[in-house]
Design a protein around this motif. Structure first.
Motif, mmCIF file in Angstrom:
data_model
loop_
_atom_site.group_PDB
_atom_site.id
_atom_site.type_symbol
_atom_site.label_atom_id
_atom_site.label_comp_id
_atom_site.label_asym_id
_atom_site.label_seq_id
_atom_site.Cartn_x
_atom_site.Cartn_y
_atom_site.Cartn_z
ATOM 1 N N VAL A 122 0.840 -1.201 0.000
ATOM 2 C CA VAL A 122 0.000 0.000 0.000
ATOM 3 C C VAL A 122 0.869 1.243 0.000
ATOM 4 O O VAL A 122 0.627 2.198 -0.747
ATOM 5 C CB VAL A 122 -0.966 -0.002 1.213
ATOM 6 C CG1 VAL A 122 -1.632 1.347 1.403
ATOM 7 C CG2 VAL A 122 -2.005 -1.097 1.054
ATOM 8 N N LYS A 123 1.905 1.233 0.830
ATOM 9 C CA LYS A 123 2.812 2.379 0.905
ATOM 10 C C LYS A 123 3.474 2.631 -0.453
ATOM 11 O O LYS A 123 3.551 3.772 -0.911
ATOM 12 C CB LYS A 123 3.878 2.135 1.973
ATOM 13 C CG LYS A 123 4.808 3.303 2.196
ATOM 14 C CD LYS A 123 5.787 3.016 3.313
ATOM 15 C CE LYS A 123 6.756 4.168 3.466
ATOM 16 N NZ LYS A 123 7.754 3.915 4.491
ATOM 17 N N LEU A 124 3.908 1.561 -1.115
ATOM 18 C CA LEU A 124 4.518 1.712 -2.440
ATOM 19 C C LEU A 124 3.522 2.246 -3.460
ATOM 20 O O LEU A 124 3.853 3.110 -4.276
ATOM 21 C CB LEU A 124 5.100 0.383 -2.924
ATOM 22 C CG LEU A 124 6.385 -0.069 -2.254
ATOM 23 C CD1 LEU A 124 6.725 -1.497 -2.658
ATOM 24 C CD2 LEU A 124 7.517 0.883 -2.588
ATOM 25 N N TYR A 128 4.137 5.687 -5.446
ATOM 26 C CA TYR A 128 4.358 5.744 -6.888
ATOM 27 C C TYR A 128 3.095 6.013 -7.688
ATOM 28 O O TYR A 128 3.162 6.235 -8.886
ATOM 29 C CB TYR A 128 5.047 4.462 -7.367
ATOM 30 C CG TYR A 128 6.437 4.336 -6.805
ATOM 31 C CD1 TYR A 128 7.456 5.146 -7.274
ATOM 32 C CD2 TYR A 128 6.701 3.449 -5.779
ATOM 33 C CE1 TYR A 128 8.729 5.057 -6.755
ATOM 34 C CE2 TYR A 128 7.979 3.345 -5.250
ATOM 35 C CZ TYR A 128 8.981 4.149 -5.735
ATOM 36 O OH TYR A 128 10.239 4.064 -5.218
ATOM 37 N N GLY A 129 1.959 5.965 -7.048
ATOM 38 C CA GLY A 129 0.700 6.322 -7.697
ATOM 39 C C GLY A 129 0.204 5.301 -8.691
ATOM 40 O O GLY A 129 0.767 4.224 -8.868
ATOM 41 N N PRO A 130 -0.885 5.650 -9.365
ATOM 42 C CA PRO A 130 -1.521 4.714 -10.288
ATOM 43 C C PRO A 130 -0.658 4.378 -11.499
ATOM 44 O O PRO A 130 -0.858 3.372 -12.148
ATOM 45 C CB PRO A 130 -2.803 5.425 -10.726
ATOM 46 C CG PRO A 130 -2.764 6.774 -10.135
ATOM 47 C CD PRO A 130 -1.600 6.883 -9.216
ATOM 48 N N LYS A 135 3.937 1.345 -15.644
ATOM 49 C CA LYS A 135 5.399 1.190 -15.667
ATOM 50 C C LYS A 135 5.790 -0.285 -15.563
ATOM 51 O O LYS A 135 6.717 -0.736 -16.229
ATOM 52 C CB LYS A 135 6.029 2.000 -14.536
ATOM 53 C CG LYS A 135 5.956 3.494 -14.749
ATOM 54 C CD LYS A 135 6.521 4.248 -13.549
ATOM 55 C CE LYS A 135 6.330 5.744 -13.700
ATOM 56 N NZ LYS A 135 6.771 6.483 -12.515
ATOM 57 N N ALA A 136 5.094 -1.019 -14.711
ATOM 58 C CA ALA A 136 5.381 -2.447 -14.551
ATOM 59 C C ALA A 136 5.095 -3.201 -15.843
ATOM 60 O O ALA A 136 5.876 -4.066 -16.261
ATOM 61 C CB ALA A 136 4.568 -3.028 -13.399
#
Length: 154
Positions: A122-124, A128-130, A135-136
């Motif tokens: 959740v913190k990540l 880094y946002g939506p 990006k992944a």
């Protein structure tokens, strides 16, 4: 065939879109009667959708979406209290009977959702946002292309 398309989309409008908006409006009102109505509807609708996912694999029902639209109307309308009736007559007795078997499954789910790993995830995601999913995916595509190129050279 035209009937299938119309009633398919109508069942989604009646089953999802309208109740979602009505639930939103109910949550903004000070009373809880409409909240209770819509929460009951969602429990019943969820059970119906789960049953549908199983049954549709086993049999074909003529005029299914026409029938589904009528059932949804009956569930949605506060005048008919259809969702309340199904909830009280079928859902509550079933869940009471099997709660001792269901609770451990959801206890495990709660433990996972409240774990340190989930908190890190959740913190990540907040950090880094939506855009992180995009990006992944992009990184995965680049890696797939690299592996494909590598396998072609060998």
């Amino acid at each position: 065939m035209l009937s299938f398309g119309i009633f398919y989309w109508l069942s989604h409008f009646l089953g999802f879109l309208y109740p979602t908006y009505a639930s939103y409006k109910a949550l903004l009102t000070p009373g809880t009667a409409d909240d209770s109505h819509w929460l009951t509807y969602w429990v019943v609708f969820s059970a119906m959708e789960t049953a549908e996912a199983i049954v549709e694999q086993l049999l074909w029902i003529p005029f299914y979406y026409e029938i589904k639209c009528l059932i949804i109307l009956w569930l949605v309308l506060p005048q008919t209290k259809g969702a309340q009736l199904v909830f009280e007559r079928f859902i509550v007795p079933f869940l009471k009977q099997y709660a001792s078997h269901i609770d451990p499954v959801f206890k495990t789910t709660d433990q996972v959702l409240n774990s340190q790993q989930m908190a890190s995830a959740v913190k990540l995601s907040q950090q880094y946002g939506p855009g992180i999913a995009a990006k992944a995916m992009q990184a995965a595509q680049v890696e797939a292309q690299r592996l494909s190129a590598q396998s072609q050279t060998h």
